[in-house]
Design an enzyme around this catalytic site. Structure first.
Site, PDB file in Angstrom:
ATOM      1  N   ASN A  47      -6.235  -7.403  -2.877  1.00  0.00           N
ATOM      2  CA  ASN A  47      -5.913  -8.095  -1.361  1.00  0.00           C
ATOM      3  C   ASN A  47      -4.790  -7.166  -0.736  1.00  0.00           C
ATOM      4  O   ASN A  47      -4.717  -7.357   0.280  1.00  0.00           O
ATOM      5  CB  ASN A  47      -5.344  -9.488  -1.701  1.00  0.00           C
ATOM      6  CG  ASN A  47      -6.488 -10.348  -2.288  1.00  0.00           C
ATOM      7  OD1 ASN A  47      -7.506 -10.592  -1.706  1.00  0.00           O
ATOM      8  ND2 ASN A  47      -6.008 -11.008  -3.315  1.00  0.00           N
ATOM      9  N   TYR A  48      -4.107  -6.242  -1.577  1.00  0.00           N
ATOM     10  CA  TYR A  48      -2.838  -5.719  -0.862  1.00  0.00           C
ATOM     11  C   TYR A  48      -3.151  -3.991  -0.884  1.00  0.00           C
ATOM     12  O   TYR A  48      -2.354  -3.742  -0.093  1.00  0.00           O
ATOM     13  CB  TYR A  48      -1.701  -6.282  -1.625  1.00  0.00           C
ATOM     14  CG  TYR A  48      -1.327  -7.649  -1.037  1.00  0.00           C
ATOM     15  CD1 TYR A  48      -0.942  -7.810   0.258  1.00  0.00           C
ATOM     16  CD2 TYR A  48      -1.532  -8.526  -2.029  1.00  0.00           C
ATOM     17  CE1 TYR A  48      -0.347  -9.043   0.518  1.00  0.00           C
ATOM     18  CE2 TYR A  48      -1.059  -9.900  -1.722  1.00  0.00           C
ATOM     19  CZ  TYR A  48      -0.684 -10.109  -0.227  1.00  0.00           C
ATOM     20  OH  TYR A  48      -0.371 -11.404  -0.078  1.00  0.00           O
ATOM     21  N   LEU A  49      -3.709  -3.663  -1.790  1.00  0.00           N
ATOM     22  CA  LEU A  49      -3.668  -1.986  -1.891  1.00  0.00           C
ATOM     23  C   LEU A  49      -4.761  -1.690  -0.991  1.00  0.00           C
ATOM     24  O   LEU A  49      -6.221  -1.771  -1.481  1.00  0.00           O
ATOM     25  CB  LEU A  49      -3.650  -1.751  -3.509  1.00  0.00           C
ATOM     26  CG  LEU A  49      -2.516  -2.319  -4.168  1.00  0.00           C
ATOM     27  CD1 LEU A  49      -2.635  -2.096  -5.509  1.00  0.00           C
ATOM     28  CD2 LEU A  49      -1.255  -1.859  -3.624  1.00  0.00           C
ATOM     29  N   SER A  57       0.863  -1.196  -0.025  1.00  0.00           N
ATOM     30  CA  SER A  57      -0.110   0.056  -0.083  1.00  0.00           C
ATOM     31  C   SER A  57       0.674   1.332   0.150  1.00  0.00           C
ATOM     32  O   SER A  57       0.518   2.221  -0.597  1.00  0.00           O
ATOM     33  CB  SER A  57      -0.816   0.135   1.256  1.00  0.00           C
ATOM     34  OG  SER A  57      -1.879  -0.927   1.120  1.00  0.00           O
TER      35      SER A  57
END
Length: 563
Positions: free
Chosen positions: A520-522, A393
DNA sequence: GTCAAGACTTGGAAGAATATTT
DNA sequence: AAATATTCTTCCAAGTCTTGAC
């Protein structure tokens, strides 16, 4: 907005009310038509129903690479024989003598036929599917109607693992109601099992989020029916995840200072932990839990790295203290990277590798439990995977800041976004296989670009011609013509620029999978804020499903949000 | 404490739907 | 209208981390 702000339950209670219809069971096996034959040793052989069903699983996969692998064939044949009658077992002893060709063709044709169905027929099929979705695809959770993620039981078939999976080809059994545990609230309408069947169990556990579960027979693990990402329950959890990652931002500097110090610790255990944490932080490696040997493909993460997975180069390509990583990670995706590390890390690695065999653990005094205990101590809720979320992120945010040019048009800004997204995907090693048609479609695009270039050149000349004519004649008609030609030129130039952007994007993206990081990550709030700030419609970044999943972020985020 | 089971997130591929080109 | 390319959705495997039993 209020939807995301209701107070949350303490002590692990996930819901007060849960009502649903139970899973939708895939239809029973339909026997092959009489004129479709299986042949053994060149002769047609009528199979019993169960044997035939398993044979069709294999037949359907015939043109897949899987069926050429020996492990796949052996596992399949072993499990297939278990389904056979004793007479069949007597006859069918050699897979090489089995001819599934006709069965294969039957399914290929059937598929084609389905695709070629007239519009009305297709429409009818779709309506039937929608009806099932409507009936089984939703549940009521605390008064809200919520979409379920996977409401169908998985169909029987042959297990396809990833990579060199020792169990590939094994028979995945059909799930029956008798295998299924239902979870719902006591006072709700309890789902009815299909006619003539009963559930394995009905329970009322509101400390978990699943609606139904069963044990799958390949790895003997549980499978669940859970809510769709658009649900409140999942959305809040997602939000929480990013809030934990944001808290890491405040302490990450302390943590980095700490592990640097620990590189020189007297305890080997601490040193290994500190080096592993450095990898997890700097390279976004996964934690790397131990796995049962022989049960799955041989893949590793940070803590489970073996000596054979790294090579040390005191000097390489003008860099010092280079570590060369080469291992298979999750899903057997290769991780290959050459990284210049700080000197104490290098020295420690040399120490850890001393007197070890290639197959020995690099961090032999470390496991994920020990590492996560330590992290928990450094920050509440901190585990190894939080570093991936955090670094992903923060990278997106920084890259967006660095790459976005306010002067760019929307296409240009979207390219910047994709590039920022790509930087994250590269960090997280999210790869895909190059699409089969990549080279061809790239070539087609290039040809289009060349054609467009020509058009632009021609338009330039047209403009010049028109201008000359205007100089000569000075009449209004000629002047209008100049404007017209200029306008055309501008439009063509814009089209060309857009194509060039497209080509760049495509080329840079050929082996990178953006989806996983995006989903899923940002932290979606970074994206929403960026869109607002630069006037990009959110639909240009998130499609409908993604907008539903990130509804919480779209609802609450202003353009000044900072991760 | 250790180990296995359980719960939930993350992952790329395949299949389906839709858009674009011919 | 058919063929092809692209995008979206579904699928289900494979991770991480927590919990529970001993």
């Amino acid at each position: 907005c209020s939807r995301w702000e209701e107070e949350k339950n303490e002590d692990g209670v996930k819901w007060m009310q849960l009502e649903h219809r139970g899973p939708y069971f895939v239809p029973p096996y339909e026997p092959l038509p009489k004129d479709v034959h299986f042949y053994y040793d060149g002769k047609p052989l009528k199979l019993s129903l169960a044997t035939e069903e398993v044979a069709t699983f294999y037949a359907k996969m015939l043109d897949h690479e899987y069926t050429t692998k020996e492990i796949f064939q052996n596992n399949f044949f072993h499990d297939w024989r278990k389904e056979m009658t004793s007479e069949e077992q007597e006859i069918i002893k050699d897979l090489d003598k089995c001819d599934f060709g006709e069965i294969h063709k039957y399914f290929v044709d059937k598929n084609e036929a389905r695709k070629a169905l007239p519009k009305e027929e297709k429409q009818k099929l779709k309506e039937e599917a929608d009806k099932i979705q409507e009936e089984y695809g939703y549940c009521i959770l605390d008064g809200h109607r919520e979409k379920i993620g996977n409401f169908k039981t998985e169909p029987p078939g042959l297990f396809r693992g990833r990579g060199e999976h020792p169990k590939m080809g094994m028979l995945k059994k059909r799930i029956m109601p008798e295998d299924v545990i239902i979870n719902c609230s006591k006072d709700s309408k309890i789902p009815k099992p299909p006619e003539g069947h009963k559930w394995k169990e009905v329970r009322f556990d509101n400390t978990v989020t699943w609606l139904a579960s069963w044990t799958e027979n390949i790895q003997n693990t549980l499978k669940y029916i859970m809510l769709n990402p658009s649900s409140k329950l999942k959305g809040e959890k997602d939000w929480q995840k990013y809030e934990v990652a944001r808290r890491l931002k405040d302490v990450v500097h302390t943590i980095r200072a700490q592990y640097r110090k620990d590189w020189k610790s007297k305890e080997i255990k601490k040193r290994q932990r500190a080096v592993a944490l450095y990898f997890i932080d700097k390279l976004a490696l996964r934690a790397g839990n131990e796995k049962e040997e022989g049960e799955t493909a041989d893949t590793v993460g940070c803590c489970s790295l073996r000596v054979e997975h790294i090579q040390l180069h005191p000097q390489l390509d003008g860099q010092e203290h280079v570590v060369e990583f080469d291992f298979l990670g999750k899903d057997s995706i290769r991780y290959y990277n050459k990284v210049s590390v700080e000197k104490p890390v290098f020295k420690n690695l040399q120490l850890f590798m001393k007197n070890k065999d290639p197959t020995d653990d690099l961090f032999d005094h470390l496991n994920t439990t020990f590492l996560n205990k330590h992290l928990q101590h450094l920050m509440d809720g901190l585990t190894a995977k939080v570093f991936r979320t955090y670094n992903a992120s923060i990278t997106l945010q920084e890259q967006l800041k660095a790459l976005t040019n306010p002067e760019d048009n929307i296409a240009g800004k979207l390219l910047s976004y994709n590039r920022a997204n790509r930087a994250v995907a590269i960090l997280c090693n999210h790869q895909r296989s190059i699409p089969k048609t990549f080279a061809k479609s790239m070539q087609v695009l290039q040809e289009k670009i060349d054609a467009k270039k020509k058009q632009v050149e021609e338009a330039q000349e047209e403009v010049k011609k028109a201008e000359d004519e205007f100089k000569d004649t000075k009449d209004a008609k000629a002047e209008a013509n100049v404007e017209k030609k200029k306008k055309l030129l501008k439009r063509l130039e814009e089209q060309l620029a857009k194509m060039n952007i497209q080509a760049t994007d495509k080329e840079e993206n050929k082996q990178i999978a953006l989806g996983t990081s995006k989903l899923n990550y940002l932290d979606p709030r970074i994206t929403v804020a960026w869109c607002k700030k630069f006037g990009i419609p959110i639909e240009r970044i998130y499609n409908k499903t993604q907008r539903e999943k990130f509804a919480w972020a779209i609802d609450m985020t202003g353009e000044d949000f900072e991760f």
